[in-house]
Design an enzyme around this catalytic site. Sequence first.
Site, PDB file in Angstrom:
ATOM      1  N   ARG A 177       0.842  -1.195   0.000  1.00 28.52           N
ATOM      2  CA  ARG A 177       0.000   0.000   0.000  1.00 28.52           C
ATOM      3  C   ARG A 177       0.879   1.248   0.000  1.00 28.52           C
ATOM      4  NH1 ARG A 177      -2.922  -1.058   5.446  1.00 28.52           N
ATOM      5  NH2 ARG A 177      -0.921  -2.067   5.805  1.00 28.52           N
ATOM      6  N   ALA A 201      -7.482   0.526   7.154  1.00 23.48           N
ATOM      7  CA  ALA A 201      -7.599  -0.908   7.459  1.00 23.48           C
ATOM      8  C   ALA A 201      -8.709  -1.209   8.455  1.00 23.48           C
ATOM      9  CB  ALA A 201      -6.271  -1.440   7.979  1.00 23.48           C
ATOM     10  N   PHE A 229      -2.969  -4.418   9.621  1.00 20.24           N
ATOM     11  CA  PHE A 229      -3.112  -4.867  11.001  1.00 20.24           C
ATOM     12  C   PHE A 229      -2.962  -6.392  11.128  1.00 20.24           C
ATOM     13  CE2 PHE A 229      -5.858  -0.866  11.358  1.00 20.24           C
ATOM     14  CZ  PHE A 229      -4.804  -0.104  11.814  1.00 20.24           C
ATOM     15  N   PHE A 241      14.731 -10.339  17.143  1.00 21.59           N
ATOM     16  CA  PHE A 241      15.319  -9.163  17.772  1.00 21.59           C
ATOM     17  C   PHE A 241      16.570  -9.579  18.549  1.00 21.59           C
ATOM     18  CE2 PHE A 241      11.475  -7.167  16.598  1.00 21.59           C
ATOM     19  CZ  PHE A 241      11.569  -5.790  16.831  1.00 21.59           C
ATOM     20  N   TRP A 261      15.390  -6.957   8.915  1.00 20.15           N
ATOM     21  CA  TRP A 261      15.700  -5.567   9.255  1.00 20.15           C
ATOM     22  C   TRP A 261      17.214  -5.340   9.213  1.00 20.15           C
ATOM     23  CZ3 TRP A 261      18.458  -2.590  12.634  1.00 20.15           C
ATOM     24  CH2 TRP A 261      18.096  -1.236  12.728  1.00 20.15           C
TER      25      TRP A 261
END
Length: 556
Positions: A94, A273, A301, A381, A409
Amino acid sequence: MKTDVQIAQEAKMLPITEVAKKIGLEEDDLILYGKYKAKVNLDVYERLKDKEDGKLILVTAINPTPAGEGKTTMNNGLSMGLNKIGKTAITALREPSLGPSFGIKGGAAGGGYSQVVPMEDINLHFTGDFHAITTAHNLISALLDNHIHQGNELNIDPRRIVWKRVLDMNDRALRNIVVGLGGRSNGVPREDGFDITVASEIMAIFCLAKDLEDLKERVGNIIVAYKYDGSPVYVKDLKAQGAVALLMKDAIHPNLVQTLENTPALIHGGPFANIAHGCNSLIATRLALKLAEYTVTEAGFGADLGAEKFFNIKSRFGGLKPNAAVIVATVRALKHHGGAKKDELGVENLEALEKGFANLQKHIENVNKFGVPAVVAINRFPTDTEKELEFLISKCKEAGADAVLAEVWAKGGEGAVELAKKVVEICESKESNFKPLYDVNESIKDKIEKIAKEVYGADGVEFTKSCEKKIKQLEELGLDKKPICMAKTQYSLSDDPTLLARPEGFKITVRDIRISNGAGFMVALTGEIMTMPGLPKVPAANNIDIKEDGEIVGLF
Protein backbone atom coordinates in the site's frame (compact mmCIF):
# COMPACT_ATOMS: atom_id res chain seq x y z
CA MET A 1 22.88 3.02 14.47
CA LYS A 2 21.72 4.46 11.15
CA THR A 3 18.15 5.66 10.77
CA ASP A 4 15.85 4.25 8.10
CA VAL A 5 16.16 7.39 6.01
CA GLN A 6 19.98 7.31 6.23
CA ILE A 7 20.02 3.68 5.05
CA ALA A 8 17.62 4.55 2.23
CA GLN A 9 19.69 7.54 1.13
CA GLU A 10 22.77 5.32 0.80
CA ALA A 11 20.93 2.82 -1.42
CA LYS A 12 22.33 2.05 -4.86
CA MET A 13 19.12 2.37 -6.84
CA LEU A 14 18.87 1.17 -10.40
CA PRO A 15 17.12 3.32 -13.01
CA ILE A 16 13.49 2.22 -12.94
CA THR A 17 13.72 1.15 -16.59
CA GLU A 18 16.29 -1.49 -15.55
CA VAL A 19 14.11 -2.67 -12.66
CA ALA A 20 11.23 -3.00 -15.13
CA LYS A 21 13.31 -5.22 -17.44
CA LYS A 22 13.67 -7.77 -14.62
CA ILE A 23 9.95 -8.50 -14.95
CA GLY A 24 9.73 -8.27 -18.73
CA LEU A 25 8.66 -4.63 -19.07
CA GLU A 26 10.04 -2.24 -21.66
CA GLU A 27 10.25 1.54 -21.44
CA ASP A 28 7.16 1.91 -23.61
CA ASP A 29 5.20 0.06 -20.89
CA LEU A 30 6.07 2.77 -18.37
CA ILE A 31 4.96 6.30 -17.57
CA LEU A 32 8.13 7.74 -16.09
CA TYR A 33 8.10 9.94 -12.99
CA GLY A 34 11.78 10.81 -12.98
CA LYS A 35 14.64 8.32 -12.86
CA TYR A 36 13.48 6.01 -10.06
CA LYS A 37 9.66 6.00 -10.20
CA ALA A 38 7.22 4.99 -12.90
CA LYS A 39 3.65 3.97 -13.48
CA VAL A 40 2.88 0.82 -15.44
CA ASN A 41 0.40 1.20 -18.31
CA LEU A 42 -2.81 -0.74 -17.77
CA ASP A 43 -2.58 -2.21 -21.27
CA VAL A 44 0.27 -4.42 -19.99
CA TYR A 45 -2.29 -6.50 -18.10
CA GLU A 46 -4.44 -6.82 -21.21
CA ARG A 47 -1.41 -8.10 -23.08
CA LEU A 48 -0.64 -10.68 -20.38
CA LYS A 49 -4.16 -11.60 -19.21
CA ASP A 50 -4.01 -15.11 -20.68
CA LYS A 51 -0.68 -15.88 -19.02
CA GLU A 52 -0.80 -18.20 -15.99
CA ASP A 53 -0.71 -16.41 -12.64
CA GLY A 54 2.29 -16.76 -10.35
CA LYS A 55 1.99 -17.71 -6.68
CA LEU A 56 0.25 -15.30 -4.32
CA ILE A 57 1.68 -14.95 -0.80
CA LEU A 58 -0.18 -12.93 1.84
CA VAL A 59 1.87 -11.43 4.66
CA THR A 60 -0.19 -10.85 7.80
CA ALA A 61 0.56 -10.68 11.53
CA ILE A 62 -0.54 -11.09 15.11
CA ASN A 63 -2.51 -8.25 16.71
CA PRO A 64 -0.16 -5.24 16.70
CA THR A 65 1.54 -4.10 19.91
CA PRO A 66 3.76 -1.18 21.00
CA ALA A 67 6.68 -3.64 20.68
CA GLY A 68 6.30 -3.71 16.89
CA GLU A 69 5.97 -6.67 14.53
CA GLY A 70 7.52 -5.50 11.23
CA LYS A 71 4.95 -6.76 8.73
CA THR A 72 5.89 -4.45 5.85
CA THR A 73 9.58 -4.98 6.59
CA MET A 74 9.02 -8.75 6.39
CA ASN A 75 7.01 -8.36 3.18
CA ASN A 76 9.94 -6.59 1.52
CA GLY A 77 12.50 -9.00 2.98
CA LEU A 78 10.63 -12.09 1.80
CA SER A 79 10.41 -10.78 -1.76
CA MET A 80 14.17 -10.11 -1.72
CA GLY A 81 14.81 -13.53 -0.18
CA LEU A 82 12.81 -15.22 -2.94
CA ASN A 83 14.94 -13.43 -5.55
CA LYS A 84 18.09 -14.59 -3.73
CA ILE A 85 17.06 -18.24 -4.13
CA GLY A 86 16.42 -17.79 -7.85
CA LYS A 87 12.72 -16.95 -7.96
CA THR A 88 11.26 -13.90 -9.66
CA ALA A 89 9.35 -11.97 -7.00
CA ILE A 90 7.50 -8.68 -6.68
CA THR A 91 6.60 -6.96 -3.44
CA ALA A 92 3.11 -5.41 -3.62
CA LEU A 93 2.34 -2.82 -0.95
CA ARG A 94 0.00 0.00 0.00
CA GLU A 95 0.99 3.63 -0.38
CA PRO A 96 1.68 5.48 2.89
CA SER A 97 -0.63 8.26 4.07
CA LEU A 98 0.77 11.68 4.94
CA GLY A 99 -1.25 11.66 8.18
CA PRO A 100 0.78 8.97 9.97
CA SER A 101 4.01 10.19 8.34
CA PHE A 102 3.70 13.55 10.10
CA GLY A 103 1.86 12.16 13.13
CA ILE A 104 3.04 9.29 15.28
CA LYS A 105 2.94 5.98 13.40
CA GLY A 106 5.55 6.76 10.75
CA GLY A 107 5.71 5.67 7.14
CA ALA A 108 4.93 2.41 5.44
CA ALA A 109 8.00 1.64 3.36
CA GLY A 110 9.56 -0.98 5.64
CA GLY A 111 12.64 -0.44 7.77
CA GLY A 112 16.35 -1.07 8.19
CA TYR A 113 17.78 -3.00 5.25
CA SER A 114 14.35 -4.15 4.12
CA GLN A 115 12.82 -1.02 2.62
CA VAL A 116 11.34 0.22 -0.63
CA VAL A 117 12.99 3.25 -2.17
CA PRO A 118 13.04 6.17 -2.82
CA MET A 119 11.48 6.10 0.65
CA GLU A 120 11.31 9.91 1.00
CA ASP A 121 9.19 10.15 -2.15
CA ILE A 122 7.04 7.12 -1.30
CA ASN A 123 6.25 8.50 2.17
CA LEU A 124 5.49 12.00 0.89
CA HIS A 125 3.72 12.97 -2.36
CA PHE A 126 4.95 9.92 -4.37
CA THR A 127 3.18 10.11 -7.76
CA GLY A 128 0.20 12.14 -6.56
CA ASP A 129 -2.33 9.29 -6.30
CA PHE A 130 -3.65 10.35 -2.89
CA HIS A 131 -4.00 13.94 -4.05
CA ALA A 132 -6.07 12.75 -7.02
CA ILE A 133 -8.29 10.71 -4.69
CA THR A 134 -8.67 13.65 -2.29
CA THR A 135 -9.65 15.98 -5.13
CA ALA A 136 -12.06 13.47 -6.67
CA HIS A 137 -13.77 12.89 -3.32
CA ASN A 138 -14.10 16.61 -2.62
CA LEU A 139 -15.44 17.26 -6.12
CA ILE A 140 -18.42 15.09 -5.17
CA SER A 141 -18.83 17.12 -1.96
CA ALA A 142 -18.78 20.38 -3.93
CA LEU A 143 -21.32 19.11 -6.48
CA LEU A 144 -23.57 17.84 -3.70
CA ASP A 145 -23.66 21.17 -1.84
CA ASN A 146 -24.01 23.06 -5.10
CA HIS A 147 -27.03 20.92 -6.06
CA ILE A 148 -28.75 21.78 -2.80
CA HIS A 149 -27.88 25.47 -3.20
CA GLN A 150 -29.17 25.59 -6.78
CA GLY A 151 -32.70 24.47 -5.88
CA ASN A 152 -32.30 20.87 -4.64
CA GLU A 153 -34.13 19.18 -7.51
CA LEU A 154 -33.42 15.76 -5.96
CA ASN A 155 -35.10 16.72 -2.65
CA ILE A 156 -31.97 15.85 -0.67
CA ASP A 157 -32.44 16.05 3.09
CA PRO A 158 -29.44 18.13 4.33
CA ARG A 159 -29.74 16.36 7.69
CA ARG A 160 -29.13 12.99 6.06
CA ILE A 161 -25.97 13.62 4.06
CA VAL A 162 -23.50 10.78 4.70
CA TRP A 163 -20.66 12.03 2.48
CA LYS A 164 -17.99 13.94 4.39
CA ARG A 165 -15.02 15.77 2.92
CA VAL A 166 -11.48 14.35 3.14
CA LEU A 167 -7.89 15.50 3.67
CA ASP A 168 -4.73 13.39 3.78
CA MET A 169 -3.61 14.80 7.10
CA ASN A 170 -4.27 14.20 10.80
CA ASP A 171 -6.43 17.16 11.87
CA ARG A 172 -8.87 16.64 14.74
CA ALA A 173 -10.24 20.19 14.40
CA LEU A 174 -11.92 19.18 11.15
CA ARG A 175 -13.81 16.14 12.44
CA ASN A 176 -17.01 18.14 12.92
CA ILE A 177 -17.62 21.43 11.10
CA VAL A 178 -20.43 23.60 9.77
CA VAL A 179 -20.42 24.62 6.10
CA GLY A 180 -22.46 27.18 4.15
CA LEU A 181 -22.12 30.02 6.65
CA GLY A 182 -21.89 33.68 5.63
CA GLY A 183 -25.18 34.32 3.87
CA ARG A 184 -27.29 32.89 1.01
CA SER A 185 -24.57 33.22 -1.60
CA ASN A 186 -22.37 30.77 0.31
CA GLY A 187 -24.74 27.82 0.20
CA VAL A 188 -27.08 26.07 2.61
CA PRO A 189 -25.71 25.82 6.18
CA ARG A 190 -25.37 22.27 7.44
CA GLU A 191 -23.21 20.07 9.65
CA ASP A 192 -20.31 18.39 7.90
CA GLY A 193 -16.90 16.97 8.73
CA PHE A 194 -13.65 15.57 7.38
CA ASP A 195 -12.24 12.06 7.25
CA ILE A 196 -8.64 11.26 6.38
CA THR A 197 -8.24 10.44 2.66
CA VAL A 198 -7.45 6.77 3.29
CA ALA A 199 -10.94 6.41 4.83
CA SER A 200 -12.62 7.70 1.65
CA GLU A 201 -14.87 5.31 -0.25
CA ILE A 202 -13.12 6.56 -3.39
CA MET A 203 -9.93 5.00 -1.99
CA ALA A 204 -11.69 1.69 -1.35
CA ILE A 205 -13.12 1.73 -4.88
CA PHE A 206 -9.70 2.65 -6.29
CA CYS A 207 -8.28 -0.49 -4.68
CA LEU A 208 -11.09 -2.85 -5.75
CA ALA A 209 -11.78 -1.61 -9.29
CA LYS A 210 -10.55 -3.76 -12.19
CA ASP A 211 -10.05 -0.83 -14.57
CA LEU A 212 -11.13 2.78 -15.16
CA GLU A 213 -14.59 1.83 -16.48
CA ASP A 214 -15.22 -0.37 -13.45
CA LEU A 215 -14.08 2.49 -11.21
CA LYS A 216 -16.46 4.90 -12.95
CA GLU A 217 -19.41 2.53 -12.51
CA ARG A 218 -18.58 1.93 -8.83
CA VAL A 219 -18.24 5.67 -8.18
CA GLY A 220 -21.68 6.21 -9.73
CA ASN A 221 -23.13 3.74 -7.21
CA ILE A 222 -21.83 5.55 -4.12
CA ILE A 223 -24.64 6.65 -1.80
CA VAL A 224 -23.96 10.22 -0.64
CA ALA A 225 -27.23 11.19 1.03
CA TYR A 226 -30.91 10.36 1.46
CA LYS A 227 -33.97 12.22 0.21
CA TYR A 228 -36.81 13.48 2.36
CA ASP A 229 -38.71 10.31 1.44
CA GLY A 230 -35.84 8.12 2.70
CA SER A 231 -34.63 6.91 -0.70
CA PRO A 232 -30.87 7.03 -1.44
CA VAL A 233 -29.07 9.65 -3.52
CA TYR A 234 -26.26 8.26 -5.67
CA VAL A 235 -23.22 9.97 -7.20
CA LYS A 236 -24.70 9.17 -10.62
CA ASP A 237 -27.73 11.29 -9.65
CA LEU A 238 -25.30 14.22 -9.39
CA LYS A 239 -23.73 13.21 -12.73
CA ALA A 240 -20.29 13.27 -11.09
CA GLN A 241 -18.84 9.86 -11.98
CA GLY A 242 -17.36 10.92 -15.32
CA ALA A 243 -15.44 13.87 -13.87
CA VAL A 244 -14.23 11.70 -10.97
CA ALA A 245 -12.94 9.08 -13.41
CA LEU A 246 -11.15 11.80 -15.35
CA LEU A 247 -9.38 12.97 -12.20
CA MET A 248 -8.28 9.37 -11.59
CA LYS A 249 -7.04 8.61 -15.11
CA ASP A 250 -3.34 8.79 -14.13
CA ALA A 251 -3.63 7.52 -10.56
CA ILE A 252 -5.18 4.23 -11.68
CA HIS A 253 -1.89 3.05 -13.22
CA PRO A 254 0.16 1.07 -10.62
CA ASN A 255 3.40 2.59 -9.31
CA LEU A 256 6.68 0.76 -9.87
CA VAL A 257 9.66 1.33 -7.56
CA GLN A 258 12.28 -1.00 -6.00
CA THR A 259 13.59 -2.40 -2.74
CA LEU A 260 17.07 -1.68 -1.39
CA GLU A 261 18.19 -4.78 -3.29
CA ASN A 262 16.46 -3.67 -6.52
CA THR A 263 13.57 -6.13 -6.27
CA PRO A 264 10.59 -4.69 -8.21
CA ALA A 265 7.88 -3.21 -5.99
CA LEU A 266 4.34 -2.27 -7.05
CA ILE A 267 2.96 0.24 -4.54
CA HIS A 268 -0.59 1.33 -5.23
CA GLY A 269 -3.52 2.50 -3.11
CA GLY A 270 -3.88 2.46 0.64
CA PRO A 271 -7.38 2.16 2.12
CA PHE A 272 -8.00 2.51 5.86
CA ALA A 273 -7.60 -0.91 7.46
CA ASN A 274 -10.59 -0.42 9.75
CA ILE A 275 -13.30 1.51 7.91
CA ALA A 276 -12.21 -0.11 4.62
CA HIS A 277 -10.40 -3.32 3.68
CA GLY A 278 -6.76 -2.26 4.13
CA CYS A 279 -5.16 -3.89 1.06
CA ASN A 280 -3.22 -2.52 -1.91
CA SER A 281 -4.98 -2.21 -5.25
CA LEU A 282 -6.43 -5.22 -7.01
CA ILE A 283 -5.03 -3.81 -10.27
CA ALA A 284 -1.46 -3.92 -8.90
CA THR A 285 -1.87 -7.40 -7.39
CA ARG A 286 -3.33 -8.91 -10.56
CA LEU A 287 -0.59 -7.29 -12.64
CA ALA A 288 2.13 -8.61 -10.31
CA LEU A 289 0.74 -12.14 -10.63
CA LYS A 290 1.28 -11.94 -14.40
CA LEU A 291 4.78 -10.47 -14.15
CA ALA A 292 6.43 -12.62 -11.47
CA GLU A 293 6.60 -16.19 -10.16
CA TYR A 294 5.83 -14.93 -6.65
CA THR A 295 3.78 -11.92 -5.55
CA VAL A 296 4.26 -11.01 -1.89
CA THR A 297 1.56 -8.68 -0.58
CA GLU A 298 0.36 -7.52 2.83
CA ALA A 299 -2.93 -6.63 4.48
CA GLY A 300 -3.50 -4.14 7.28
CA PHE A 301 -3.11 -4.87 11.00
CA GLY A 302 -3.45 -8.41 12.42
CA ALA A 303 -4.89 -11.41 10.64
CA ASP A 304 -8.27 -10.90 12.36
CA LEU A 305 -8.71 -7.68 10.36
CA GLY A 306 -6.25 -7.66 7.44
CA ALA A 307 -6.21 -11.30 6.42
CA GLU A 308 -9.96 -11.70 7.00
CA LYS A 309 -10.70 -8.78 4.68
CA PHE A 310 -8.08 -9.87 2.15
CA PHE A 311 -9.78 -13.27 1.95
CA ASN A 312 -13.44 -12.28 2.27
CA ILE A 313 -13.40 -9.02 0.29
CA LYS A 314 -10.38 -8.51 -1.96
CA SER A 315 -9.89 -12.15 -2.99
CA ARG A 316 -13.63 -12.59 -3.52
CA PHE A 317 -13.92 -9.53 -5.79
CA GLY A 318 -10.68 -10.23 -7.63
CA GLY A 319 -11.03 -13.97 -8.08
CA LEU A 320 -7.71 -14.41 -6.27
CA LYS A 321 -6.48 -17.70 -4.84
CA PRO A 322 -3.81 -17.14 -2.17
CA ASN A 323 -1.26 -19.97 -2.13
CA ALA A 324 0.16 -19.34 1.34
CA ALA A 325 0.07 -16.90 4.23
CA VAL A 326 3.01 -15.71 6.31
CA ILE A 327 2.08 -14.68 9.86
CA VAL A 328 4.63 -12.27 11.31
CA ALA A 329 5.28 -12.40 15.05
CA THR A 330 8.00 -11.33 17.46
CA VAL A 331 8.97 -12.75 20.84
CA ARG A 332 8.67 -9.24 22.28
CA ALA A 333 5.14 -8.70 20.96
CA LEU A 334 3.95 -12.08 22.18
CA LYS A 335 5.37 -11.37 25.65
CA HIS A 336 3.36 -8.11 25.58
CA HIS A 337 0.24 -10.15 24.81
CA GLY A 338 1.24 -12.36 27.73
CA GLY A 339 1.24 -9.47 30.18
CA ALA A 340 4.90 -8.44 30.24
CA LYS A 341 5.53 -4.74 30.84
CA LYS A 342 7.00 -2.62 28.04
CA ASP A 343 10.30 -2.03 29.84
CA GLU A 344 10.68 -5.78 30.49
CA LEU A 345 10.13 -7.07 26.94
CA GLY A 346 13.89 -7.59 26.48
CA VAL A 347 14.10 -9.87 29.53
CA GLU A 348 13.66 -13.65 29.10
CA ASN A 349 10.14 -14.58 30.19
CA LEU A 350 8.87 -17.96 29.00
CA GLU A 351 5.71 -17.66 31.10
CA ALA A 352 4.61 -14.44 29.37
CA LEU A 353 5.63 -15.88 26.00
CA GLU A 354 3.45 -18.95 26.55
CA LYS A 355 0.45 -16.82 27.55
CA GLY A 356 0.94 -14.49 24.60
CA PHE A 357 1.37 -17.38 22.17
CA ALA A 358 -2.40 -17.92 22.41
CA ASN A 359 -2.80 -14.85 20.17
CA LEU A 360 -0.55 -16.30 17.46
CA GLN A 361 -2.22 -19.69 17.80
CA LYS A 362 -5.63 -18.15 17.05
CA HIS A 363 -4.28 -16.42 13.95
CA ILE A 364 -2.81 -19.71 12.69
CA GLU A 365 -6.22 -21.34 13.18
CA ASN A 366 -7.95 -18.46 11.39
CA VAL A 367 -5.75 -18.63 8.29
CA ASN A 368 -6.32 -22.37 8.13
CA LYS A 369 -10.11 -21.81 8.33
CA PHE A 370 -9.85 -20.23 4.87
CA GLY A 371 -8.03 -23.29 3.52
CA VAL A 372 -4.71 -21.45 3.13
CA PRO A 373 -1.45 -23.02 4.41
CA ALA A 374 0.32 -20.84 7.00
CA VAL A 375 3.95 -20.34 8.00
CA VAL A 376 5.08 -18.20 10.94
CA ALA A 377 7.89 -15.70 10.35
CA ILE A 378 9.59 -14.88 13.65
CA ASN A 379 11.02 -11.41 13.25
CA ARG A 380 14.15 -11.85 15.34
CA PHE A 381 15.32 -9.16 17.77
CA PRO A 382 18.77 -9.02 19.45
CA THR A 383 17.14 -9.42 22.90
CA ASP A 384 15.47 -12.74 21.99
CA THR A 385 17.07 -15.65 23.88
CA GLU A 386 17.70 -19.10 22.41
CA LYS A 387 15.30 -20.63 24.95
CA GLU A 388 12.52 -18.24 23.89
CA LEU A 389 13.07 -18.87 20.19
CA GLU A 390 13.20 -22.66 20.61
CA PHE A 391 10.06 -22.54 22.75
CA LEU A 392 8.18 -20.44 20.18
CA ILE A 393 9.19 -22.63 17.23
CA SER A 394 8.07 -25.71 19.20
CA LYS A 395 4.70 -24.15 20.07
CA CYS A 396 4.10 -23.22 16.43
CA LYS A 397 4.83 -26.80 15.41
CA GLU A 398 2.26 -28.04 17.94
CA ALA A 399 -0.25 -25.57 16.45
CA GLY A 400 0.29 -27.03 12.97
CA ALA A 401 2.52 -24.36 11.42
CA ASP A 402 6.23 -24.30 10.68
CA ALA A 403 8.06 -21.31 12.12
CA VAL A 404 11.15 -19.75 10.56
CA LEU A 405 13.50 -17.15 12.03
CA ALA A 406 14.01 -14.07 9.87
CA GLU A 407 16.39 -11.12 10.29
CA VAL A 408 15.36 -8.89 7.41
CA TRP A 409 15.70 -5.57 9.25
CA ALA A 410 19.42 -6.15 9.81
CA LYS A 411 20.30 -8.39 6.85
CA GLY A 412 17.78 -7.63 4.10
CA GLY A 413 17.05 -10.47 1.70
CA GLU A 414 19.81 -12.64 3.16
CA GLY A 415 17.87 -12.63 6.42
CA ALA A 416 14.82 -14.13 4.68
CA VAL A 417 16.45 -16.92 2.66
CA GLU A 418 15.22 -19.70 4.96
CA LEU A 419 11.74 -18.17 5.05
CA ALA A 420 11.74 -17.94 1.25
CA LYS A 421 12.72 -21.62 0.97
CA LYS A 422 9.92 -22.60 3.35
CA VAL A 423 7.36 -20.53 1.39
CA VAL A 424 8.42 -22.19 -1.88
CA GLU A 425 8.26 -25.61 -0.24
CA ILE A 426 4.71 -24.96 0.99
CA CYS A 427 3.57 -23.63 -2.39
CA GLU A 428 5.01 -26.64 -4.21
CA SER A 429 3.90 -29.34 -1.77
CA LYS A 430 0.60 -28.12 -0.32
CA GLU A 431 -2.57 -27.32 -2.21
CA SER A 432 -4.38 -24.16 -1.21
CA ASN A 433 -8.06 -24.89 -0.72
CA PHE A 434 -8.98 -21.25 -0.35
CA LYS A 435 -12.61 -20.44 0.25
CA PRO A 436 -14.27 -17.31 1.73
CA LEU A 437 -15.80 -17.75 5.18
CA TYR A 438 -19.37 -16.87 4.25
CA ASP A 439 -21.79 -16.48 1.34
CA VAL A 440 -22.72 -12.87 0.57
CA ASN A 441 -26.36 -13.94 0.24
CA GLU A 442 -26.53 -14.78 3.96
CA SER A 443 -28.24 -12.19 6.16
CA ILE A 444 -26.25 -9.23 7.49
CA LYS A 445 -26.45 -10.52 11.05
CA ASP A 446 -25.41 -14.04 10.08
CA LYS A 447 -22.34 -12.75 8.22
CA ILE A 448 -21.28 -10.56 11.13
CA GLU A 449 -21.85 -13.33 13.66
CA LYS A 450 -19.84 -15.77 11.58
CA ILE A 451 -16.85 -13.39 11.52
CA ALA A 452 -17.19 -12.63 15.25
CA LYS A 453 -17.46 -16.25 16.32
CA GLU A 454 -15.13 -17.92 13.82
CA VAL A 455 -12.39 -15.28 13.50
CA TYR A 456 -12.49 -13.37 16.81
CA GLY A 457 -13.60 -16.25 19.03
CA ALA A 458 -16.58 -14.28 20.39
CA ASP A 459 -19.54 -15.94 22.05
CA GLY A 460 -21.92 -13.84 19.96
CA VAL A 461 -22.86 -10.39 18.72
CA GLU A 462 -25.06 -7.68 20.22
CA PHE A 463 -26.59 -5.04 17.95
CA THR A 464 -27.68 -1.63 19.22
CA LYS A 465 -31.25 -0.54 18.51
CA SER A 466 -30.11 2.12 16.06
CA CYS A 467 -27.99 -0.48 14.26
CA GLU A 468 -30.93 -2.89 14.08
CA LYS A 469 -32.94 -0.11 12.43
CA LYS A 470 -30.21 0.53 9.84
CA ILE A 471 -29.89 -3.18 9.07
CA LYS A 472 -33.62 -3.30 8.38
CA GLN A 473 -33.35 -0.24 6.09
CA LEU A 474 -30.49 -1.83 4.09
CA GLU A 475 -32.49 -5.01 3.71
CA GLU A 476 -35.53 -3.06 2.51
CA LEU A 477 -33.35 -1.22 -0.03
CA GLY A 478 -31.92 -4.54 -1.27
CA LEU A 479 -28.37 -3.51 -0.34
CA ASP A 480 -27.67 -6.36 2.09
CA LYS A 481 -26.18 -9.00 -0.22
CA LYS A 482 -22.61 -7.74 0.11
CA PRO A 483 -19.48 -8.69 2.07
CA ILE A 484 -18.99 -7.28 5.55
CA CYS A 485 -16.07 -4.98 6.36
CA MET A 486 -15.58 -5.03 10.12
CA ALA A 487 -14.38 -1.83 11.80
CA LYS A 488 -12.79 -3.01 15.02
CA THR A 489 -9.79 -2.22 17.19
CA GLN A 490 -6.60 -3.74 15.81
CA TYR A 491 -5.09 -4.31 19.26
CA SER A 492 -7.31 -7.18 20.35
CA LEU A 493 -9.20 -10.10 18.86
CA SER A 494 -12.19 -8.60 20.69
CA ASP A 495 -13.66 -5.09 20.36
CA ASP A 496 -11.93 -4.09 23.61
CA PRO A 497 -8.30 -3.01 23.00
CA THR A 498 -7.29 -3.95 26.56
CA LEU A 499 -8.10 -7.65 26.11
CA LEU A 500 -4.82 -9.12 24.87
CA ALA A 501 -3.67 -12.64 23.86
CA ARG A 502 -6.78 -14.77 23.17
CA PRO A 503 -9.80 -13.41 25.05
CA GLU A 504 -12.68 -15.73 25.90
CA GLY A 505 -16.24 -15.26 27.08
CA PHE A 506 -16.84 -11.96 25.30
CA LYS A 507 -19.40 -10.59 22.87
CA ILE A 508 -18.90 -8.11 20.06
CA THR A 509 -21.15 -5.03 20.09
CA VAL A 510 -22.04 -3.59 16.67
CA ARG A 511 -23.15 0.01 17.18
CA ASP A 512 -23.62 1.07 13.58
CA ILE A 513 -23.62 -0.22 10.02
CA ARG A 514 -22.82 1.85 6.94
CA ILE A 515 -23.11 1.05 3.29
CA SER A 516 -20.14 1.55 0.98
CA ASN A 517 -22.26 0.78 -2.04
CA GLY A 518 -19.70 1.77 -4.65
CA ALA A 519 -16.95 -0.25 -3.01
CA GLY A 520 -19.41 -3.12 -2.74
CA PHE A 521 -19.36 -3.84 0.99
CA MET A 522 -21.05 -2.90 4.27
CA VAL A 523 -19.06 -1.51 7.21
CA ALA A 524 -20.00 -2.83 10.65
CA LEU A 525 -18.68 -0.50 13.35
CA THR A 526 -17.63 -1.76 16.76
CA GLY A 527 -16.09 0.35 19.50
CA GLU A 528 -14.90 3.87 18.72
CA ILE A 529 -13.20 3.87 15.32
CA MET A 530 -11.61 7.22 14.44
CA THR A 531 -11.77 8.14 10.74
CA MET A 532 -9.91 11.45 11.20
CA PRO A 533 -6.93 10.95 13.52
CA GLY A 534 -5.37 13.76 15.53
CA LEU A 535 -1.72 14.68 15.99
CA PRO A 536 0.14 13.64 19.17
CA LYS A 537 1.60 16.15 21.65
CA VAL A 538 4.93 15.99 19.81
CA PRO A 539 4.16 15.24 16.13
CA ALA A 540 6.79 13.58 13.94
CA ALA A 541 6.54 16.70 11.77
CA ASN A 542 8.45 18.63 14.47
CA ASN A 543 11.57 16.57 13.75
CA ILE A 544 11.37 16.58 9.95
CA ASP A 545 13.42 19.03 7.94
CA ILE A 546 15.17 19.56 4.62
CA LYS A 547 18.70 20.96 4.50
CA GLU A 548 20.07 23.56 2.12
CA ASP A 549 21.61 20.84 -0.07
CA GLY A 550 18.24 19.03 -0.32
CA GLU A 551 19.01 16.29 2.24
CA ILE A 552 15.89 15.18 4.13
CA VAL A 553 16.32 14.51 7.86
CA GLY A 554 14.03 13.21 10.59
CA LEU A 555 11.80 11.17 8.27
CA PHE A 556 12.06 7.92 10.32
